[in-house]
Design an enzyme around this catalytic site. Structure first.
Site, PDB file in Angstrom:
ATOM      1  N   ASN A   1       0.879  -1.171   0.000  1.00  0.00           N
ATOM      2  CA  ASN A   1       0.000   0.000   0.000  1.00  0.00           C
ATOM      3  C   ASN A   1       0.915   1.218   0.000  1.00  0.00           C
ATOM      4  O   ASN A   1       1.460   1.589   1.033  1.00  0.00           O
ATOM      5  CB  ASN A   1      -0.888  -0.053   1.249  1.00  0.00           C
ATOM      6  CG  ASN A   1      -1.878   1.100   1.303  1.00  0.00           C
ATOM      7  OD1 ASN A   1      -1.815   2.016   0.490  1.00  0.00           O
ATOM      8  ND2 ASN A   1      -2.778   1.049   2.256  1.00  0.00           N
TER       9      ASN A   1
ATOM     10  N   ARG B   1      -2.559  -1.977  -3.570  1.00  0.00           N
ATOM     11  CA  ARG B   1      -3.778  -1.201  -3.374  1.00  0.00           C
ATOM     12  C   ARG B   1      -3.717   0.013  -4.300  1.00  0.00           C
ATOM     13  O   ARG B   1      -2.728   0.748  -4.305  1.00  0.00           O
ATOM     14  CB  ARG B   1      -3.864  -0.726  -1.923  1.00  0.00           C
ATOM     15  CG  ARG B   1      -5.043   0.162  -1.729  1.00  0.00           C
ATOM     16  CD  ARG B   1      -5.116   0.691  -0.327  1.00  0.00           C
ATOM     17  NE  ARG B   1      -6.319   1.473  -0.191  1.00  0.00           N
ATOM     18  CZ  ARG B   1      -6.383   2.604   0.485  1.00  0.00           C
ATOM     19  NH1 ARG B   1      -5.331   3.075   1.099  1.00  0.00           N
ATOM     20  NH2 ARG B   1      -7.524   3.263   0.561  1.00  0.00           N
TER      21      ARG B   1
ATOM     22  N   HIS C   1     -13.265   2.544  -0.269  1.00  0.00           N
ATOM     23  CA  HIS C   1     -13.233   1.514   0.784  1.00  0.00           C
ATOM     24  C   HIS C   1     -13.817   0.197   0.284  1.00  0.00           C
ATOM     25  O   HIS C   1     -14.252  -0.636   1.083  1.00  0.00           O
ATOM     26  CB  HIS C   1     -14.087   1.924   2.025  1.00  0.00           C
ATOM     27  CG  HIS C   1     -13.522   3.039   2.840  1.00  0.00           C
ATOM     28  ND1 HIS C   1     -14.326   3.954   3.475  1.00  0.00           N
ATOM     29  CD2 HIS C   1     -12.249   3.376   3.151  1.00  0.00           C
ATOM     30  CE1 HIS C   1     -13.576   4.824   4.140  1.00  0.00           C
ATOM     31  NE2 HIS C   1     -12.310   4.483   3.951  1.00  0.00           N
TER      32      HIS C   1
ATOM     33  N   ARG D   1     -13.143  15.189   7.453  1.00  0.00           N
ATOM     34  CA  ARG D   1     -13.934  15.542   6.269  1.00  0.00           C
ATOM     35  C   ARG D   1     -15.384  15.796   6.664  1.00  0.00           C
ATOM     36  O   ARG D   1     -15.939  15.069   7.492  1.00  0.00           O
ATOM     37  CB  ARG D   1     -13.906  14.415   5.231  1.00  0.00           C
ATOM     38  CG  ARG D   1     -12.548  14.145   4.649  1.00  0.00           C
ATOM     39  CD  ARG D   1     -12.672  13.180   3.469  1.00  0.00           C
ATOM     40  NE  ARG D   1     -11.381  12.593   3.162  1.00  0.00           N
ATOM     41  CZ  ARG D   1     -11.116  11.289   3.200  1.00  0.00           C
ATOM     42  NH1 ARG D   1     -12.063  10.425   3.503  1.00  0.00           N
ATOM     43  NH2 ARG D   1      -9.905  10.852   2.919  1.00  0.00           N
TER      44      ARG D   1
ATOM     45  N   GLU E   1      -8.156  -5.373   5.054  1.00  0.00           N
ATOM     46  CA  GLU E   1      -8.030  -5.041   3.630  1.00  0.00           C
ATOM     47  C   GLU E   1      -6.842  -5.751   2.992  1.00  0.00           C
ATOM     48  O   GLU E   1      -6.908  -6.166   1.841  1.00  0.00           O
ATOM     49  CB  GLU E   1      -7.910  -3.525   3.467  1.00  0.00           C
ATOM     50  CG  GLU E   1      -9.221  -2.830   3.789  1.00  0.00           C
ATOM     51  CD  GLU E   1      -9.084  -1.335   3.991  1.00  0.00           C
ATOM     52  OE1 GLU E   1      -9.354  -0.600   3.050  1.00  0.00           O
ATOM     53  OE2 GLU E   1      -8.712  -0.916   5.109  1.00  0.00           O
TER      54      GLU E   1
END
Ligand code: ADP
Length: 399
Positions: A7, A93, A182, A243, A386
């Site tokens: 990643n 990823r 996601h 956010r 993940e």
């Protein structure tokens, strides 16, 4: 054989090395602060006697090429990967796959070009992800590289869910639509939920809630994503660490007109200074809960707004899905914040969601049901993984 999952961020490379036959983690870690005067290399592994070991090294690592070299050296040094020929593949990823990628994809020159084409949609993430792929190809030229996209799982959304009501050419010529993110996490916890429910994933209707620093909700019908809360970018939807999630799209025009804020400032305001941080000055949920318990108004408001938004999405997705098997909480907050789970599910009994307050309050790192046994819709807590999902999809893509 083994699979290496990478990643790559702008100044970091996180890695996990899996054994393919039992999905055991052989080693994991990260190189961070790449390009700074002193980078940090961390690696944890299990030695031949089954004892957990770890190493930390500080040294200048000027770029991703050297970063990945250091990872390969560390894996060799720890005995986890004596030689690159033990690798079946490397899984990467990639944040944004646009409309081009619906599934994990074996990388070749055309695929690299296609990922490059999507950079305008994810200017902060895709260049670093691509860097990781290019460097891994250089370092392991004979090993297949697979790109696993955060957006791919949501490519099954119907047009009615992914189109914005804006002029058609904005979609046709500029890709303005909802993509969702996601996806790897929603897919992973969805599959695990199906296993816990003892039902084929393809027959499950689920609402998955990934609540970490970034947060998104997904409606999964019969194993496919049919709606998700993030949009063209990860800014849309739930309240997140920094956010804003959903706001009236006219707010930025208002701020631009009345405060003279430019695009870059507005982008920073909504992405990095809003959400929990904007509401109460903190984006660590543990601290917010502590402050709210101590009676601090701003922290209580932050929790309240977050739970309110979450509940709105749960209601919307129940309406979209019809009969629903389970609500699944994951991510740092979803897995650990009993308080937020309680608030999000409160008052939803008439819709078939009966949380067991006692079980919900128990601290655990295990997959578990936190609903009452008679609850028509189960409430599950499933730690996300993940990296494991990327490893599995990587193996599927190469075989
Ligand atoms: P990221 O999106 O960066 O991967 P994580 O999934 O690790 O983030 O989630 C980070 C969030 O999880 C933080 O807000 C953190 O406070 C929260 N969190 C972690 N542990 C707990 C806990 N025990 N109780 C409440 N919140 C927690």
């Amino acid at each position: 054989m083994k699979v290496l999952v990478l990643n790559s961020g702008s100044s970091s490379i996180k890695f996990q090395l899996f054994q393919c036959d039992d999905w055991g983690v052989l080693a994991s870690g990260a190189v961070t602060r790449i390009g700074e005067s002193e980078a940090l290399m961390r690696c944890a592994w299990t030695d031949a006697e089954g004892v957990q070991q770890s190493l930390e090294q500080r040294a200048a690592i000027p770029d991703h090429h050297r970063g990945l070299q250091r990872i390969a050296e560390a894996l060799a040094q720890t005995g986890s990967l004596a030689d690159a020929s033990e690798l079946l593949a490397v899984g990467h990823r990639v944040v944004h796959g646009g409309e081009a990628f619906h599934a994990p994809t074996l990388v070749d020159d055309d695929i690299i070009e296609a990922i490059r084409q999507v950079i305008p949609l994810a200017p902060l993430h895709n260049p670093a992800n691509l860097d990781g792929i290019l460097v891994a190809r250089e370092l392991f030229p004979s090993i297949p590289q697979v790109a696993v996209f955060d957006t791919a799982f949501h490519q099954t959304m119907p047009r009615t869910a992914y189109r914005y009501a804006v002029p058609d050419y904005l979609y046709r010529e500029h890709g303005v639509r909802r993509y969702g993110f996601h996806g790897t996490s929603h897919h992973y916890v969805g599959r695990r939920a199906a296993e816990l429910l003892d039902k084929p994933f393809e027959q499950c209707n689920l609402i998955t809630l990934h609540l970490g620093n970034g947060a998104s909700a997904t409606a999964i019908r019969e194993g496919s994503s049919i709606d998700t809360s993030m949009g063209m970018t990860p800014l849309e939807g739930l309240v997140m660490g920094t956010r804003s999630g959903d706001i009236d799209p006219a707010v930025p025009f208002y701020l631009s007109k009345h405060l003279g804020l430019d695009n870059e400032t507005l982008e920073g305001l909504l992405n990095r200074q809003s959400g929990l941080l904007g509401l109460c000055g903190d984006n660590d949920m543990r601290e917010i809960q502590r402050r709210a318990e101590a009676g601090e108004e701003a922290a209580e408001l932050a929790l309240g707004v977050t739970a309110h938004r979450l509940k709105k999405y749960i209601g919307a997705y129940l309406a979209e899905l019809g009969p629903t098997d389970a609500l699944v909480f994951t991510g740092g907050i979803g897995e650990n914040s009993a308080e937020l789970r309680l608030r999000a599910c409160a008052g939803l009994e008439h819709l078939g969601i009966h949380l067991d307050a006692g079980v919900n309050a128990e601290v655990s790192t295990q997959e578990r049901a936190v609903s009452r046994p008679e609850s028509p819709i189960k409430v599950l807590v499933i730690p996300t993984n993940e990296e494991l999902q990327i490893a599995r999809e990587t193996v599927e893509a190469v075989s």
